[in-house]
Scaffold this motif. Structure first.
Motif, PDB file in Angstrom:
ATOM      1  N   THR A   1      12.977  20.904  26.440  1.00  0.00           N
ATOM      2  CA  THR A   1      13.273  19.723  25.634  1.00  0.00           C
ATOM      3  C   THR A   1      13.337  20.126  24.170  1.00  0.00           C
ATOM      4  O   THR A   1      12.378  20.705  23.648  1.00  0.00           O
ATOM      5  CB  THR A   1      12.190  18.642  25.807  1.00  0.00           C
ATOM      6  N   THR A   2      14.448  19.847  23.527  1.00  0.00           N
ATOM      7  CA  THR A   2      14.602  20.163  22.107  1.00  0.00           C
ATOM      8  C   THR A   2      15.171  18.953  21.371  1.00  0.00           C
ATOM      9  O   THR A   2      15.842  18.106  21.963  1.00  0.00           O
ATOM     10  CB  THR A   2      15.547  21.359  21.892  1.00  0.00           C
ATOM     11  N   VAL A   3      14.895  18.890  20.079  1.00  0.00           N
ATOM     12  CA  VAL A   3      15.485  17.874  19.206  1.00  0.00           C
ATOM     13  C   VAL A   3      16.221  18.600  18.097  1.00  0.00           C
ATOM     14  O   VAL A   3      15.607  19.278  17.254  1.00  0.00           O
ATOM     15  CB  VAL A   3      14.417  16.933  18.618  1.00  0.00           C
ATOM     16  N   VAL A   4      17.543  18.508  18.101  1.00  0.00           N
ATOM     17  CA  VAL A   4      18.408  19.141  17.103  1.00  0.00           C
ATOM     18  C   VAL A   4      19.123  18.022  16.358  1.00  0.00           C
ATOM     19  O   VAL A   4      19.785  17.177  16.973  1.00  0.00           O
ATOM     20  CB  VAL A   4      19.421  20.093  17.757  1.00  0.00           C
ATOM     21  N   GLN A   5      18.972  17.987  15.037  1.00  0.00           N
ATOM     22  CA  GLN A   5      19.521  16.859  14.281  1.00  0.00           C
ATOM     23  C   GLN A   5      19.860  17.282  12.856  1.00  0.00           C
ATOM     24  O   GLN A   5      19.436  18.337  12.379  1.00  0.00           O
ATOM     25  CB  GLN A   5      18.506  15.716  14.235  1.00  0.00           C
ATOM     26  N   ASN A   6      20.640  16.441  12.196  1.00  0.00           N
ATOM     27  CA  ASN A   6      20.906  16.633  10.774  1.00  0.00           C
ATOM     28  C   ASN A   6      19.635  16.333   9.987  1.00  0.00           C
ATOM     29  O   ASN A   6      18.922  15.366  10.279  1.00  0.00           O
ATOM     30  CB  ASN A   6      22.027  15.710  10.299  1.00  0.00           C
ATOM     31  N   THR A   7      19.355  17.157   8.991  1.00  0.00           N
ATOM     32  CA  THR A   7      18.176  16.926   8.162  1.00  0.00           C
ATOM     33  C   THR A   7      18.453  17.444   6.759  1.00  0.00           C
ATOM     34  O   THR A   7      19.474  18.100   6.508  1.00  0.00           O
ATOM     35  CB  THR A   7      16.933  17.636   8.758  1.00  0.00           C
ATOM     36  N   SER A   8      17.577  17.128   5.846  1.00  0.00           N
ATOM     37  CA  SER A   8      17.661  17.690   4.490  1.00  0.00           C
ATOM     38  C   SER A   8      16.357  18.392   4.188  1.00  0.00           C
ATOM     39  O   SER A   8      15.298  18.056   4.736  1.00  0.00           O
ATOM     40  CB  SER A   8      17.943  16.607   3.450  1.00  0.00           C
ATOM     41  N   THR A   9      16.439  19.381   3.325  1.00  0.00           N
ATOM     42  CA  THR A   9      15.264  20.155   2.947  1.00  0.00           C
ATOM     43  C   THR A   9      15.489  20.683   1.539  1.00  0.00           C
ATOM     44  O   THR A   9      16.565  20.483   0.968  1.00  0.00           O
ATOM     45  CB  THR A   9      15.011  21.287   3.957  1.00  0.00           C
ATOM     46  N   SER A  10      14.485  21.338   0.971  1.00  0.00           N
ATOM     47  CA  SER A  10      14.571  21.723  -0.437  1.00  0.00           C
ATOM     48  C   SER A  10      13.978  23.100  -0.693  1.00  0.00           C
ATOM     49  O   SER A  10      12.925  23.446  -0.139  1.00  0.00           O
ATOM     50  CB  SER A  10      13.837  20.714  -1.327  1.00  0.00           C
ATOM     51  N   ASN A  11      14.653  23.849  -1.558  1.00  0.00           N
ATOM     52  CA  ASN A  11      14.030  24.992  -2.218  1.00  0.00           C
ATOM     53  C   ASN A  11      13.150  24.465  -3.347  1.00  0.00           C
ATOM     54  O   ASN A  11      13.470  23.457  -3.976  1.00  0.00           O
ATOM     55  CB  ASN A  11      15.081  25.917  -2.828  1.00  0.00           C
ATOM     56  N   VAL A  12      12.044  25.147  -3.604  1.00  0.00           N
ATOM     57  CA  VAL A  12      11.215  24.842  -4.766  1.00  0.00           C
ATOM     58  C   VAL A  12      11.425  25.966  -5.771  1.00  0.00           C
ATOM     59  O   VAL A  12      11.206  27.139  -5.465  1.00  0.00           O
ATOM     60  CB  VAL A  12       9.723  24.746  -4.395  1.00  0.00           C
TER      61      VAL A  12
END
Length: 513
Positions: free
Chosen positions: A236-247
């Motif tokens: 079972t996997t969840v693959v989705q569009n997401t956002s993330t950030s460099n600091v």
């Protein structure tokens, strides 16, 4: 009392009327002079362990115990780094946000082969699914559509690792009609990896897991003898569009046209909390940033905490590709720290001059390698070259022709007898037995390696933030970033031996094939 008030008011009025540029110079002048010894003295095992525990806490606070991008544990990591850096009042701190497709969770519910529960790894970006069907071996290495026999349709493709990406194998198996795929190792033991961010032009991914070469050999022998081997794959996997950030944090003071950049990746894989990979680099770099805030620098320093490294160097690539040309040319060098506390460690130094692995970096990479080699020699410990393949966050900097280097204590490859003699630990055991696994937690750190590598980071930052003397000027016109050292030019580099050993408890490239 009245006179004291008058003096205080006068001082405040004077400060208010002082030009901002003069206040800035006065602020800079108030900081003590930076030296390598002074900066190293701030780095302690106690503080490093406390930072690692913070990352562990972020993972433990949420289901799945991970800091993979898009997860609450990783979001907590990002905002903690931002808060820690802003509190220093020394850096301009920003979040550089971008979007991507990510596997935010994944688990194996069952892998049963020939009636027995089987140890397997879940390949990142695997599709979800539950399949029970016979195993069908794939010809060659499964890198061509012609390798997949007609009988693979509706069944489980059994594919050897090697030559091409895991994702290509899974997609080709799917295009051939397979219901699931098992990729087996081409060396002893099991492995973890990623299919790569979808989509692929060859087709969609299947439910895909990995097994050891030893297990695969028994199944292949049985099948060649006429047996039918059934396999159940349930993931079972969840693959989705997401956002993330460099600091990003850049010193306000210092010459910004002669900047040092350094960094580590802030994300883990979905399998675990990533306290060595790369929580160790993250915390080591952060501790140096904290220490640096106490000093005056001549050259500006940018600290980068990259997101989505485990998805294919996406965060560092995004940063480099979005740098204006004038800013890119101002970065004199980049230093990378990905896994610096492996339990069965080596002190690996990226092979900037190419003498050991036949691939060199841009001009200046040799000087970085020599700096770290000299550091370990002065500390009375051995060091060894590690391949400069571009498969961690220094890769995009090499592509931009920016000199690079850094340190690495090892991942899933086995320690050799020579390395045991040089560094202690145990030959025949992985440098990090918990690489990309759930057990990469707070117990998976060698504190001797962690502290010494973090002090090496501090020494390098202090040196280059003070002066670039002896360091070559940036070449911003040559397109080619790397060169192969010819046999005539090449003189095989030997690991540095200093007659000291330190026991470990107890990387491969992250590209998957």
């Amino acid at each position: 009392m009245r006179s004291a008030i008058i003096v205080a008011l006068a001082a405040a009025a004077s400060a208010a009327s002082t030009p901002a540029s003069l206040l800035k110079r006065q602020y800079h002048a108030a900081k003590p002079r930076l030296t390598a010894d002074a900066l190293k003295a701030h780095i302690t095992a106690e503080n490093l362990l406390a930072g690692s525990q913070k990352l562990q806490d972020f993972a433990d606070a949420h289901p799945n115990n991970t800091r993979v991008i898009g997860s609450p544990g990783h979001n907590d990591t990002i905002y903690w780094l931002k808060s820690e850096l802003e509190a220093l009042d020394y850096y301009d701190v920003t979040l550089q946000t971008f979007s991507l497709v990510a596997m935010v969770s994944g688990q194996i519910n069952a892998v049963i082969i020939d009636g027995a529960n089987t140890t397997a790894g879940l390949l990142e970006y695997s599709a979800s699914g539950a399949v029970t069907a016979p195993l069908v071996p794939v010809a060659n290495l499964g890198c061509e559509a012609s390798d997949y026999p007609a009988e693979v349709a509706g069944n489980v493709a059994l594919i050897s690792r090697g030559s091409c990406e895991f994702g290509l194998k899974s997609a080709l198996a799917g295009s051939a009609g397979a219901a699931a795929a098992i990729i087996y190792n081409n060396a002893a033991g099991g492995f973890n990896g990623t299919l790569g961010v979808p989509p692929r032009p060859e087709g969609e991914y299947l439910p895909t897991v990995s097994i050891s070469s030893e297990l695969a050999a028994t199944y292949l022998d049985a099948i060649s003898g006429g047996a039918t081997i059934d396999a159940t794959i349930d993931v079972t996997t969840v693959v989705q569009n997401t956002s993330t950030s460099n600091v990003l944090a850049t010193t306000r003071m210092g010459d910004h046209s002669n900047r040092l950049a350094l960094g580590a990746h802030s994300d883990s894989v979905a399998a675990g909390p990533g306290i060595n990979d790369d929580g160790s680099g993250t915390v080591g770099v952060l501790e140096v940033a904290k220490a640096l805030s106490k000093y005056h620098v001549n050259n500006a320093v940018t600290f980068g905490f990259w997101s989505a490294e485990e998805e294919g160097l996406i965060g560092s690539t995004y940063y480099v590709e979005n740098l204006p040309a004038n800013e890119s040319s101002q970065i004199r060098a980049y230093l990378n720290f990905d896994m610096i506390a492996s339990p069965n460690y080596v002190f690996g130094v990226y092979d900037g001059d190419g003498d050991a692995f036949n691939i060199s970096g841009p001009s200046g990479s040799t000087q970085i390698e020599t700096f770290f080699e000299d550091f370990f020699e002065s500390a009375g410990v051995n060091s060894t070259p590690t391949a400069f393949t571009g498969r961690s966050d220094y890769g995009p900097f090499l592509t931009a022709n920016i000199p690079a280097g850094g340190l690495f204590t090892g991942a899933e490859v086995l320690k050799t007898e020579e390395e045991e003699e040089m560094f202690g630990g145990e030959a025949g055991v992985a440098l990090d037995i918990c690489y990309h696994a759930a057990c990469d937690d707070i117990t998976n750190l060698n504190m001797f390696a962690y502290e010494l590598n973090s002090k090496a980071i501090a020494a390098a930052v202090a040196t280059y933030a003070t002066s670039w003397e002896g360091f070559p000027a940036r070449n911003t016109t040559t397109v080619s970033r790397r060169s192969v050292v010819t046999d005539q030019m090449r003189k095989r580099k030997q690991p540095r031996h200093h007659g000291h050993r330190h026991g470990g408890c107890g990387h491969v490239p992250k590209a998957s094939q």
